[in-house]
Design a protein around this motif. Structure first.
Motif, PDB file in Angstrom:
ATOM      1  N   MET A   1      -9.217  -0.062  -6.208  1.00 26.30           N
ATOM      2  CA  MET A   1      -8.599   1.228  -6.394  1.00 26.30           C
ATOM      3  C   MET A   1      -7.123   1.038  -6.700  1.00 26.30           C
ATOM      4  O   MET A   1      -6.533   0.043  -6.300  1.00 26.30           O
ATOM      5  CB  MET A   1      -8.807   2.097  -5.156  1.00 26.30           C
ATOM      6  CG  MET A   1      -7.857   1.791  -4.006  1.00 26.30           C
ATOM      7  SD  MET A   1      -8.096   2.864  -2.617  1.00 26.30           S
ATOM      8  CE  MET A   1      -8.239   1.649  -1.338  1.00 26.30           C
ATOM      9  N   LEU A   2      -6.560   1.987  -7.426  1.00 25.07           N
ATOM     10  CA  LEU A   2      -5.124   1.937  -7.709  1.00 25.07           C
ATOM     11  C   LEU A   2      -4.391   2.664  -6.593  1.00 25.07           C
ATOM     12  O   LEU A   2      -4.724   3.796  -6.246  1.00 25.07           O
ATOM     13  CB  LEU A   2      -4.805   2.610  -9.041  1.00 25.07           C
ATOM     14  CG  LEU A   2      -3.314   2.661  -9.392  1.00 25.07           C
ATOM     15  CD1 LEU A   2      -2.758   1.269  -9.641  1.00 25.07           C
ATOM     16  CD2 LEU A   2      -3.082   3.537 -10.605  1.00 25.07           C
ATOM     17  N   VAL A   3      -3.415   1.981  -6.019  1.00 27.18           N
ATOM     18  CA  VAL A   3      -2.573   2.568  -4.987  1.00 27.18           C
ATOM     19  C   VAL A   3      -1.141   2.517  -5.493  1.00 27.18           C
ATOM     20  O   VAL A   3      -0.652   1.460  -5.898  1.00 27.18           O
ATOM     21  CB  VAL A   3      -2.689   1.803  -3.646  1.00 27.18           C
ATOM     22  CG1 VAL A   3      -1.792   2.420  -2.588  1.00 27.18           C
ATOM     23  CG2 VAL A   3      -4.123   1.740  -3.178  1.00 27.18           C
TER      24      VAL A   3
ATOM     25  N   PHE B   1       5.616   0.758  -6.941  1.00 26.00           N
ATOM     26  CA  PHE B   1       4.691  -0.294  -7.350  1.00 26.00           C
ATOM     27  C   PHE B   1       3.299   0.278  -7.566  1.00 26.00           C
ATOM     28  O   PHE B   1       2.851   1.129  -6.807  1.00 26.00           O
ATOM     29  CB  PHE B   1       4.608  -1.389  -6.278  1.00 26.00           C
ATOM     30  CG  PHE B   1       5.776  -2.309  -6.274  1.00 26.00           C
ATOM     31  CD1 PHE B   1       5.696  -3.541  -6.903  1.00 26.00           C
ATOM     32  CD2 PHE B   1       6.958  -1.947  -5.659  1.00 26.00           C
ATOM     33  CE1 PHE B   1       6.791  -4.398  -6.908  1.00 26.00           C
ATOM     34  CE2 PHE B   1       8.053  -2.799  -5.662  1.00 26.00           C
ATOM     35  CZ  PHE B   1       7.966  -4.025  -6.290  1.00 26.00           C
ATOM     36  N   GLU B   2       2.625  -0.215  -8.608  1.00 23.49           N
ATOM     37  CA  GLU B   2       1.219   0.066  -8.824  1.00 23.49           C
ATOM     38  C   GLU B   2       0.445  -1.166  -8.376  1.00 23.49           C
ATOM     39  O   GLU B   2       0.709  -2.269  -8.845  1.00 23.49           O
ATOM     40  CB  GLU B   2       0.926   0.311 -10.308  1.00 23.49           C
ATOM     41  CG  GLU B   2       1.520   1.585 -10.839  1.00 23.49           C
ATOM     42  CD  GLU B   2       1.281   1.751 -12.331  1.00 23.49           C
ATOM     43  OE1 GLU B   2       1.488   2.875 -12.798  1.00 23.49           O
ATOM     44  OE2 GLU B   2       0.909   0.774 -13.019  1.00 23.49           O
ATOM     45  N   CYS B   3      -0.492  -0.957  -7.469  1.00 22.57           N
ATOM     46  CA  CYS B   3      -1.254  -2.074  -6.922  1.00 22.57           C
ATOM     47  C   CYS B   3      -2.745  -1.794  -7.022  1.00 22.57           C
ATOM     48  O   CYS B   3      -3.201  -0.726  -6.629  1.00 22.57           O
ATOM     49  CB  CYS B   3      -0.898  -2.300  -5.455  1.00 22.57           C
ATOM     50  SG  CYS B   3       0.854  -2.580  -5.145  1.00 22.57           S
ATOM     51  N   ILE B   4      -3.496  -2.748  -7.573  1.00 20.94           N
ATOM     52  CA  ILE B   4      -4.950  -2.671  -7.559  1.00 20.94           C
ATOM     53  C   ILE B   4      -5.404  -3.405  -6.299  1.00 20.94           C
ATOM     54  O   ILE B   4      -5.212  -4.619  -6.182  1.00 20.94           O
ATOM     55  CB  ILE B   4      -5.571  -3.327  -8.811  1.00 20.94           C
ATOM     56  CG1 ILE B   4      -5.084  -2.640 -10.081  1.00 20.94           C
ATOM     57  CG2 ILE B   4      -7.084  -3.326  -8.716  1.00 20.94           C
ATOM     58  CD1 ILE B   4      -5.615  -1.263 -10.316  1.00 20.94           C
ATOM     59  N   LEU B   5      -5.976  -2.660  -5.347  1.00 27.46           N
ATOM     60  CA  LEU B   5      -6.317  -3.220  -4.045  1.00 27.46           C
ATOM     61  C   LEU B   5      -7.732  -2.824  -3.644  1.00 27.46           C
ATOM     62  O   LEU B   5      -8.183  -1.728  -3.982  1.00 27.46           O
ATOM     63  CB  LEU B   5      -5.357  -2.688  -2.966  1.00 27.46           C
ATOM     64  CG  LEU B   5      -3.865  -2.865  -3.192  1.00 27.46           C
ATOM     65  CD1 LEU B   5      -3.079  -2.059  -2.165  1.00 27.46           C
ATOM     66  CD2 LEU B   5      -3.494  -4.326  -3.115  1.00 27.46           C
ATOM     67  N   ASP B   6      -8.384  -3.695  -2.896  1.00 26.27           N
ATOM     68  CA  ASP B   6      -9.609  -3.262  -2.232  1.00 26.27           C
ATOM     69  C   ASP B   6      -9.196  -2.728  -0.859  1.00 26.27           C
ATOM     70  O   ASP B   6      -8.016  -2.781  -0.490  1.00 26.27           O
ATOM     71  CB  ASP B   6     -10.647  -4.380  -2.152  1.00 26.27           C
ATOM     72  CG  ASP B   6     -10.188  -5.594  -1.356  1.00 26.27           C
ATOM     73  OD1 ASP B   6      -9.385  -5.441  -0.408  1.00 26.27           O
ATOM     74  OD2 ASP B   6     -10.642  -6.708  -1.676  1.00 26.27           O
ATOM     75  N   ASN B   7     -10.137  -2.210  -0.114  1.00 26.38           N
ATOM     76  CA  ASN B   7      -9.806  -1.572   1.158  1.00 26.38           C
ATOM     77  C   ASN B   7      -9.136  -2.543   2.133  1.00 26.38           C
ATOM     78  O   ASN B   7      -8.158  -2.192   2.805  1.00 26.38           O
ATOM     79  CB  ASN B   7     -11.066  -0.964   1.777  1.00 26.38           C
ATOM     80  CG  ASN B   7     -10.750   0.037   2.849  1.00 26.38           C
ATOM     81  OD1 ASN B   7      -9.766   0.778   2.733  1.00 26.38           O
ATOM     82  ND2 ASN B   7     -11.557   0.084   3.877  1.00 26.38           N
ATOM     83  N   ALA B   8      -9.637  -3.771   2.219  1.00 29.02           N
ATOM     84  CA  ALA B   8      -9.068  -4.760   3.143  1.00 29.02           C
ATOM     85  C   ALA B   8      -7.632  -5.113   2.755  1.00 29.02           C
ATOM     86  O   ALA B   8      -6.750  -5.211   3.616  1.00 29.02           O
ATOM     87  CB  ALA B   8      -9.935  -6.010   3.180  1.00 29.02           C
ATOM     88  N   GLN B   9      -7.387  -5.308   1.455  1.00 31.55           N
ATOM     89  CA  GLN B   9      -6.030  -5.620   0.999  1.00 31.55           C
ATOM     90  C   GLN B   9      -5.078  -4.461   1.297  1.00 31.55           C
ATOM     91  O   GLN B   9      -3.928  -4.676   1.674  1.00 31.55           O
ATOM     92  CB  GLN B   9      -6.026  -5.890  -0.500  1.00 31.55           C
ATOM     93  CG  GLN B   9      -6.689  -7.177  -0.900  1.00 31.55           C
ATOM     94  CD  GLN B   9      -6.827  -7.291  -2.404  1.00 31.55           C
ATOM     95  OE1 GLN B   9      -7.168  -6.320  -3.082  1.00 31.55           O
ATOM     96  NE2 GLN B   9      -6.544  -8.477  -2.927  1.00 31.55           N
ATOM     97  N   CYS B  10      -5.560  -3.247   1.120  1.00 24.17           N
ATOM     98  CA  CYS B  10      -4.728  -2.076   1.366  1.00 24.17           C
ATOM     99  C   CYS B  10      -4.320  -1.994   2.838  1.00 24.17           C
ATOM    100  O   CYS B  10      -3.155  -1.767   3.155  1.00 24.17           O
ATOM    101  CB  CYS B  10      -5.483  -0.816   0.942  1.00 24.17           C
ATOM    102  SG  CYS B  10      -4.467   0.667   0.965  1.00 24.17           S
TER     103      CYS B  10
ATOM    104  N   TYR C   1      -3.190   7.202  -3.163  1.00 29.72           N
ATOM    105  CA  TYR C   1      -4.471   6.574  -3.464  1.00 29.72           C
ATOM    106  C   TYR C   1      -5.074   7.258  -4.693  1.00 29.72           C
ATOM    107  O   TYR C   1      -5.572   8.376  -4.603  1.00 29.72           O
ATOM    108  CB  TYR C   1      -5.399   6.668  -2.260  1.00 29.72           C
ATOM    109  CG  TYR C   1      -4.779   6.064  -1.028  1.00 29.72           C
ATOM    110  CD1 TYR C   1      -4.787   4.687  -0.835  1.00 29.72           C
ATOM    111  CD2 TYR C   1      -4.149   6.854  -0.073  1.00 29.72           C
ATOM    112  CE1 TYR C   1      -4.199   4.114   0.289  1.00 29.72           C
ATOM    113  CE2 TYR C   1      -3.557   6.295   1.051  1.00 29.72           C
ATOM    114  CZ  TYR C   1      -3.589   4.932   1.226  1.00 29.72           C
ATOM    115  OH  TYR C   1      -2.998   4.366   2.331  1.00 29.72           O
ATOM    116  N   LEU C   2      -5.018   6.579  -5.838  1.00 29.31           N
ATOM    117  CA  LEU C   2      -5.481   7.162  -7.084  1.00 29.31           C
ATOM    118  C   LEU C   2      -6.918   6.784  -7.415  1.00 29.31           C
ATOM    119  O   LEU C   2      -7.472   7.272  -8.394  1.00 29.31           O
ATOM    120  CB  LEU C   2      -4.545   6.758  -8.227  1.00 29.31           C
ATOM    121  CG  LEU C   2      -3.096   7.212  -8.039  1.00 29.31           C
ATOM    122  CD1 LEU C   2      -2.244   6.755  -9.206  1.00 29.31           C
ATOM    123  CD2 LEU C   2      -3.008   8.709  -7.874  1.00 29.31           C
ATOM    124  N   GLY C   3      -7.523   5.919  -6.626  1.00 35.72           N
ATOM    125  CA  GLY C   3      -8.935   5.596  -6.794  1.00 35.72           C
ATOM    126  C   GLY C   3      -9.218   4.645  -7.942  1.00 35.72           C
ATOM    127  O   GLY C   3      -8.328   4.038  -8.531  1.00 35.72           O
TER     128      GLY C   3
END
Length: 96
Positions: A1-3, A39-48, A70-72
């Protein structure tokens, strides 16, 4: 997801300037700087969860702030950019 992560760190003291550098360094490890404190970050739930914990430990909650948007996974329809676009896309490989 993009955060989308934004922060405002009080830099009136040397400790604040140190916190600012630490927050930026952690965000760079996870994503792409699109503006000074954004910052734009592509993260999975654990990374977030991990990044949020790291950043929370760095900042002083009495004078600094963090915001997470959380932009999904379908973020391409939610982000519009106008003007100069510096750098590579956050979800594209860095190998040319």
């Amino acid at each position: 997801m993009l955060v989308l992560i934004t922060y405002d760190v009080n830099t009136e003291t040397s400790a604040g300037k140190t916190r600012l550098r630490k927050v930026a360094k952690q965000c760079v490890n996870y994503g792409r700087r699109v503006q000074n404190s954004v910052f734009e970050c592509i993260l999975d739930n654990a990374q977030c969860i991990m990044l949020k914990s790291i950043l929370k430990d760095i900042i002083n909650e009495e004078v600094d702030s963090l915001r997470f948007y959380y932009l999904g996974n379908h973020y391409k329809t939610k982000v519009e950019h106008i003007g100069v676009n510096k750098g590579v896309e956050v979800d594209k490989p860095l190998i040319f």
